[in-house]
Design a protein around this motif. Structure first.
Motif, short mmCIF file in Angstrom:
data_model
loop_
_atom_site.label_atom_id
_atom_site.label_comp_id
_atom_site.label_asym_id
_atom_site.label_seq_id
_atom_site.Cartn_x
_atom_site.Cartn_y
_atom_site.Cartn_z
N UNK A 118 0.84 -1.20 0.00
CA UNK A 118 0.00 0.00 0.00
C UNK A 118 0.87 1.25 0.00
N UNK A 119 1.97 1.23 0.77
CA UNK A 119 2.90 2.35 0.85
C UNK A 119 4.20 1.97 0.17
N UNK A 120 4.62 2.77 -0.79
CA UNK A 120 5.82 2.43 -1.55
C UNK A 120 7.09 2.66 -0.74
N UNK A 123 -1.90 6.05 9.76
CA UNK A 123 -0.81 5.47 8.96
C UNK A 123 -0.37 4.13 9.54
N UNK A 124 -0.24 4.07 10.87
CA UNK A 124 0.15 2.81 11.52
C UNK A 124 -0.88 1.71 11.24
N UNK A 125 -2.16 2.08 11.28
CA UNK A 125 -3.20 1.10 11.00
C UNK A 125 -3.13 0.62 9.56
N UNK A 126 -2.86 1.54 8.63
CA UNK A 126 -2.71 1.14 7.23
C UNK A 126 -1.55 0.16 7.06
N UNK A 127 -0.47 0.41 7.78
CA UNK A 127 0.69 -0.48 7.66
C UNK A 127 0.40 -1.86 8.25
N UNK A 128 -0.42 -1.89 9.29
CA UNK A 128 -0.83 -3.19 9.84
C UNK A 128 -1.69 -3.94 8.82
N UNK A 129 -2.56 -3.20 8.16
CA UNK A 129 -3.37 -3.83 7.11
C UNK A 129 -2.48 -4.31 5.97
N UNK A 130 -1.47 -3.50 5.66
CA UNK A 130 -0.52 -3.86 4.60
C UNK A 130 0.17 -5.20 4.90
N UNK A 131 0.43 -5.45 6.19
CA UNK A 131 1.09 -6.69 6.59
C UNK A 131 0.11 -7.85 6.75
N UNK A 132 -1.18 -7.60 6.48
CA UNK A 132 -2.15 -8.68 6.50
C UNK A 132 -3.02 -8.72 7.73
N UNK A 133 -2.85 -7.76 8.65
CA UNK A 133 -3.67 -7.75 9.86
C UNK A 133 -4.98 -7.04 9.56
N UNK A 134 -6.04 -7.79 9.41
CA UNK A 134 -7.35 -7.23 9.09
C UNK A 134 -8.25 -7.12 10.31
N UNK A 185 -14.53 5.54 7.98
CA UNK A 185 -14.40 4.98 6.64
C UNK A 185 -13.29 3.93 6.58
N UNK A 186 -12.22 4.16 7.35
CA UNK A 186 -11.14 3.17 7.40
C UNK A 186 -11.65 1.84 7.99
N UNK A 187 -12.39 1.94 9.10
CA UNK A 187 -12.92 0.73 9.72
C UNK A 187 -13.86 0.00 8.76
N UNK A 188 -14.70 0.78 8.04
CA UNK A 188 -15.61 0.16 7.08
C UNK A 188 -14.83 -0.49 5.94
N UNK A 189 -13.77 0.19 5.50
CA UNK A 189 -12.94 -0.35 4.42
C UNK A 189 -12.27 -1.66 4.83
N UNK A 190 -11.69 -1.68 6.05
CA UNK A 190 -11.02 -2.89 6.53
C UNK A 190 -12.02 -4.03 6.67
N UNK A 191 -13.20 -3.71 7.18
CA UNK A 191 -14.23 -4.74 7.33
C UNK A 191 -14.64 -5.30 5.97
N UNK A 192 -14.83 -4.39 5.01
CA UNK A 192 -15.20 -4.82 3.67
C UNK A 192 -14.07 -5.60 3.01
#
Length: 584
Positions: A3-5, A321-332, A350-357
């Motif tokens: 997600x982050x280059x 940003x930290x939450x996005x990086x956790x998602x990037x590593x597969x933590x949903x 919206x982030x919580x909804x996105x992760x849930x979806x």
């Protein structure tokens, strides 16, 4: 794909803080410059004001003394003065008294002509008496008379005697070494001169003095006589000589004084004004304190602003940003909340909804892939069954006709094992030794069919990997592909080898033949089809196996093809030795 280059070289908080500093530092610098300029201008104006006052009072006093000195010279050569000092002995008493009264009137006129004159005295050696402007006493003390005579010899018009000042004029000039005929002395008003000195500067701790360096006397305003030795020491500095007026500094008892002086050539005397530096720079201290207050206030503002930005923007943004990086590593399983009703509350929601979806979609995609894998496996089974069924019956029919019962029994045994494995619809994974056993059953059937054309070599499966779970039907399709596309046209000396190799934590299964049917172009086409991410309609053979291995173990696993050492095709199958399922 990440997600982050790449990590930020400078975060938003840093950029905002730098932007704030870029704005406030120039303003702060300009303020410091203005205050320093004002301090320098005020210092210069104060110094110039003191210099101007000293010059004004020195000029006024010098002009008044010059007028008195000029009157003194005129009096000495006045007709009455000339008579009294030359022919007084030849006069009768009446004439002498009248002449003395006229001289006294002249002296009194001089006294009343200036506020600085307290008394005027004239000494006439021929009469051995003195004449005073304000009394009839004709006696002049010897020490005063000596001071009056000596003043002419020093060349100075002003003389210090008994804590007072007087102007003198003698005739003839002492340097002519002729007998003294008259000496005129003007006592200056101590009170008036001190009042004048006090008017020069009106500050606490400040004062003014007349100082004669040659005669080593000081006449002060009476405020602080203790500083007089330091003032004389200051004027005795060789650097002072030759300068008619200037400023400097002295320190006495831990206190700094600003010294302003001006020299009178007529009187051979300095007018010195001293002012405590704290009094001169007192207004500047206000500016200096204001500067410090501004510096402290600016620092507080910067710190408060930084903390405000940190709490309002940086900390919530960093959490996002930290939450996005956790998602990037597969933590949903990430969920963040925000206590304030601002833009971040909306972003967090919206982030919580996105992760849930996203979690839901990934689950659906994975399940879809598993279902697709199972469907492809069932399709593979359904396509393999008729193929082997036909060939097995034809071969069995031939063995029966030839009455080769033993071989027919072996074929029936291998076919039973083979179709038992193929038709089992339970668990989609098996142990590696079961998969190898099934593949050996397949090669045994093929060996009965091609016993004279093809030789099969099996390497022993390492015991440590026998119970590793693997997907069903991953080895037999690869071996079948070697028969169909590599060895089917071999009339003799066909070779098929299956070997096992451990590499780090992975297991390599190498299936190699010495067939000559596939060209370099065909090999490149097969390699490109395996490496391509585009799904094809064909779901059997090695493409099916390759896709299922990647789905189970990950992108770095699956099949690779190359030209073998025997001239045929080598297919390498990479499996995870741990047997752990990996989700992409």
């Amino acid at each position: 794909m990440s997600i982050f280059k790449a990590p930020f070289k400078a975060g938003i908080f840093t950029k905002l803080l730098l932007s704030f500093l870029v704005v406030i530092i120039p303003i702060f610098s300009i303020s410091i410059f203005i205050i320093q300029s004002a301090e320098e201008n005020m210092r210069e104006e104060l110094s110039q004001s003191v210099l101007t006052n000293v010059h004004f009072y020195m000029s006024s006093f010098e002009s008044e003394m010059a007028r008195i000195i000029q009157i003194n010279k005129e009096l000495i050569f006045n007709e009455d003065f000339l008579k009294i000092r030359t022919i007084a002995a030849d006069m009768d008493d009446y004439t002498r008294v009248q002449t003395i009264l006229k001289v006294k009137d002249r002296l009194n006129l001089l006294k009343t002509s200036s506020l600085y004159v307290d008394n005027v005295k004239v000494y006439i050696p021929s009469m051995e008496r003195g004449i005073f402007s304000n009394s009839y006493d004709n006696h002049i003390p010897s020490d005063e008379l000596n001071a009056l005579k000596m003043s002419g010899r020093t060349g100075s018009k002003i003389t210090y005697w008994e804590k007072g000042l007087f102007l003198s004029e003698v005739y003839p000039d002492p340097f002519q070494k002729l007998p003294l005929t008259i000496a005129l002395g003007v006592d200056l008003s101590t009170k008036k001169i001190q009042e004048t000195l006090r008017q020069i500067v009106d500050m606490d701790g400040a004062g003014a003095s007349f100082i004669n360096v040659q005669q080593n006397w000081t006449f002060s305003d009476g405020k602080n006589d203790q500083i007089s030795p330091e003032l004389r020491k200051f004027l005795n500095n060789p650097a002072i000589s030759g300068r008619p007026s200037d400023q400097g500094n002295i320190n006495m008892n831990g206190m700094n004084y600003l010294i302003t002086y001006e020299y009178s050539k007529l009187l051979d005397t300095y007018l010195v004004v001293y002012i405590p530096a704290d009094e001169v720079l007192g207004p500047l201290d206000t500016y200096r304190k204001f500067l410090w207050l501004l510096s402290i206030l600016s620092t507080i503002i910067i710190v408060a602003f930084s903390y405000w930005i940190f709490r309002l923007i940086h900390r919530p943004l960093k959490r996002l940003v930290t939450s996005f990086r956790r998602v990037e590593k597969g933590d949903l399983q990430v969920e963040i909340d925000h206590n304030y009703s601002d833009e971040f509350k909306y972003l967090y929601g919206q982030f919580n909804a996105m992760v849930s979806q996203l979690h839901k979609l990934i689950g659906e995609v994975y399940e879809e892939r598993i279902r697709s894998q199972q469907a492809e496996l069932k399709q593979l089974q359904s396509q393999i069954n008729p193929h082997f069924l036909y060939n097995s019956f034809f071969m069995l029919q031939g063995l029966v006709r030839m009455r080769n019962i033993e071989t027919a029994e072996q074929l029936i045994q291998h076919l039973g094992d083979y179709f038992k494995f193929i038709t089992r619809t339970g668990n989609e994974t098996v142990t590696l030794d079961q998969e190898v056993h099934h593949s050996k059953a397949f090669t045994e059937i093929q060996t009965l069919r091609f016993s004279r054309q093809i030789r099969v070599e099996w390497e022993e499966l390492p015991e440590a990997f026998q119970k590793v779970p693997v997907p069903r039907l991953i080895l037999q399709p690869v071996i079948e592909n070697a028969y169909v596309h590599g060895l089917e046209d071999k009339v003799s000396n066909g070779l098929l080898s299956i070997r096992f190799e451990i590499e780090d934590e992975d297991l390599l299964i190498k299936v190699e033949d010495n067939g000559e049917n596939i060209s370099e172009a065909g090999l490149d086409d097969l390699r490109n089809r395996i490496q391509s991410h585009v799904l094809e309609k064909e779901s059997t053979g090695i493409l099916n196996v390759h896709r299922r291995l990647k789905l189970r173990y990950g992108e770095q696993y699956g099949l690779s093809v190359s030209r073998g050492a025997e001239g045929g095709v080598r297919v390498e199958m990479r499996l995870s030795a741990k047997g752990v399922e990996k989700i992409v």
